[in-house]
Design a protein around this motif. Structure first.
Motif, PDB file in Angstrom:
ATOM      1  N   CYS A   1       0.847  -1.195   0.000  1.00  0.00           N
ATOM      2  CA  CYS A   1       0.000   0.000   0.000  1.00  0.00           C
ATOM      3  C   CYS A   1       0.882   1.243   0.000  1.00  0.00           C
ATOM      4  O   CYS A   1       1.820   1.345   0.788  1.00  0.00           O
ATOM      5  CB  CYS A   1      -0.913  -0.027   1.223  1.00  0.00           C
ATOM      6  SG  CYS A   1      -2.026   1.381   1.291  1.00  0.00           S
TER       7      CYS A   1
ATOM      8  N   CYS B   1      -6.178  -1.760  -1.128  1.00  0.00           N
ATOM      9  CA  CYS B   1      -5.628  -2.238   0.141  1.00  0.00           C
ATOM     10  C   CYS B   1      -6.754  -2.767   1.033  1.00  0.00           C
ATOM     11  O   CYS B   1      -7.751  -2.072   1.233  1.00  0.00           O
ATOM     12  CB  CYS B   1      -4.896  -1.085   0.816  1.00  0.00           C
ATOM     13  SG  CYS B   1      -4.328  -1.485   2.489  1.00  0.00           S
TER      14      CYS B   1
ATOM     15  N   CYS C   1      -6.835  -0.132   4.387  1.00  0.00           N
ATOM     16  CA  CYS C   1      -7.278   1.269   4.314  1.00  0.00           C
ATOM     17  C   CYS C   1      -8.068   1.579   3.044  1.00  0.00           C
ATOM     18  O   CYS C   1      -8.502   2.700   2.849  1.00  0.00           O
ATOM     19  CB  CYS C   1      -6.078   2.204   4.427  1.00  0.00           C
ATOM     20  SG  CYS C   1      -5.055   2.278   2.949  1.00  0.00           S
TER      21      CYS C   1
HETATM   22 ZN   LIG Z   1      -3.425   0.608   2.983  1.00  0.00          ZN
END
Ligand SMILES: [Zn+2]
Length: 138
Positions: free
Chosen positions: A30, A46, A49
């Motif tokens: 990420c 991701c 997040c």
């Molecule tokens: Zn992330």
């Protein structure tokens, strides 16, 4: 004769499979500064997040066996001639779990926690796949 199933290579996972053919382990990471988690299997965003900004990074592929089984009855008849074989969940040093074959004698299987390094098995004439072997085996 039953042939082995092939990985479904697409735009998302193509870099991983291309790297396997070069005997390199490439996984996503990420790019969000507050996250920077390593991501495997290949995804469009991701899982932590939800950022869609993922980089491909080369990793060692070294890890430890989290759990394993000795396969006697495979999920697909294409693997029947290769049984028994060892299949494991490997936690690589960067964190993600990668499932794959362990190049080991199934009569002397590895132990949970054993250190492993990557090896690349010729799955078809065109595609190698990531697998692992015990670190101390030469
Ligand atoms: Zn992330």
């Amino acid at each position: 004769m039953v042939t082995k199933p092939l990985p479904r290579i697409d735009a998302v996972n193509a870099p991983f499979f291309a790297a396997c053919n070069e005997e390199r382990v490439l996984i996503q990471r990420c790019a969000a500064p507050e996250c920077r988690r390593y991501v495997y299997y290949p995804r469009v965003c991701c899982p932590v997040c939800q950022s869609g900004d993922l980089d491909w990074v080369e990793v060692s592929g070294r890890g430890r066996i989290k759990t394993f089984t000795v396969v006697h009855r495979p999920h697909h008849d294409g693997f029947l001639s290769e049984t028994p074989y060892v299949f494991a969940a490997v936690e690589i040093e960067e964190g993600p779990l990668i499932y794959g074959r362990i190049d080991a004698d199934p009569a002397r299987p590895p132990a949970i926690g054993d250190a492993v390094v990557p090896v690349f098995l010729q799955h078809t004439p065109e595609q190698k796949l990531l697998a692992f072997r015990a670190e101390d085996v030469r």
